[in-house]
Enzyme design. Sequence first.
Site, PDB file in Angstrom:
ATOM      1  N   TYR A  83     -11.587 -22.158  20.883  1.00  0.00           N
ATOM      2  CA  TYR A  83     -12.234 -20.784  21.454  1.00  0.00           C
ATOM      3  C   TYR A  83     -11.969 -19.841  20.478  1.00  0.00           C
ATOM      4  O   TYR A  83     -10.924 -19.278  19.985  1.00  0.00           O
ATOM      5  CB  TYR A  83     -11.555 -20.608  22.726  1.00  0.00           C
ATOM      6  CG  TYR A  83     -11.783 -19.522  23.430  1.00  0.00           C
ATOM      7  CD1 TYR A  83     -13.094 -18.486  23.235  1.00  0.00           C
ATOM      8  CD2 TYR A  83     -11.399 -18.907  24.568  1.00  0.00           C
ATOM      9  CE1 TYR A  83     -13.671 -17.688  23.884  1.00  0.00           C
ATOM     10  CE2 TYR A  83     -11.736 -17.730  25.315  1.00  0.00           C
ATOM     11  CZ  TYR A  83     -12.807 -17.157  24.990  1.00  0.00           C
ATOM     12  OH  TYR A  83     -13.324 -15.945  25.654  1.00  0.00           O
ATOM     13  N   LYS A 111     -16.245 -22.983  21.520  1.00  0.00           N
ATOM     14  CA  LYS A 111     -16.654 -21.930  22.277  1.00  0.00           C
ATOM     15  C   LYS A 111     -16.764 -20.727  21.103  1.00  0.00           C
ATOM     16  O   LYS A 111     -15.756 -20.198  20.981  1.00  0.00           O
ATOM     17  CB  LYS A 111     -15.779 -21.731  23.449  1.00  0.00           C
ATOM     18  CG  LYS A 111     -16.410 -20.244  24.295  1.00  0.00           C
ATOM     19  CD  LYS A 111     -15.508 -19.831  25.425  1.00  0.00           C
ATOM     20  CE  LYS A 111     -15.583 -19.042  26.221  1.00  0.00           C
ATOM     21  NZ  LYS A 111     -14.948 -18.569  27.239  1.00  0.00           N
TER      22      LYS A 111
END
Length: 241
Positions: A83, A111
């Site tokens: 992320y 992400k």
Amino acid sequence: MNSIEKLRIWESAVDFVDGRVPIIAGVGTNNTKTTIHNAKLAEEAEVDALLVVVPYYNKPSQKGLLKHFKLLAEQTELPIILYNIPSRCGTGLNAETIIELAKVPNIIGIKESTGNMTLLTELKVLLPKDFLLYSGDDALYLETLKLGGEGVISVASHLVGKKMTHIFDLLSTGSTAEATELNTKLMPFYEAIFKHPNPSPIKSLLTMYGIDVGGVRLPLANLTPIEVKTLWKEVEKLIDT
């Protein structure tokens, strides 16, 4: 949120979905040992994968980030999704580090929340074809799909998930113009739910919609009644029914 609370949430989620959809647990912290500890708890809860944010505040180097994620990957068999959100963490993964981490067998995707479409394009070209590329920004969902990404890890989908799924289906069948038109209609929703610090707006809207998810903890603040009313007027007609 402490580790025990996280464990209870993960266990409840796993129990509720009962295998119907994968559960991805957010385990990242700015301490490698704590992140590994959280990953072990997530394993106990029998989640399907881990979402691991870049360590925040202490601004590690790319070398430190590489070691952090590689050590975590060695300590768990669960798939890991990176992320990358430097606006919240103070630092981020660069393209070279992401490409190196993609060589680790159980680091399976990212992400991407930099808002940098040039980086997204570079990653799609240089990463392995089976490496999953998700947008972390609802407003860049369609553009990520157009680049060949898998989708979005979303805030907006809590209330416009059906419409966002339809965008995916339209694009998958070659109806790019229709997908773009629907995404443009949803852009005010994407923007409205971030006019106040996330997740206060989406929690307020869910409550208005009849799903009581509770409020937020300090230092975040719940929206005032006037702010909720204004937000609801902005997005009411866009919410899935």
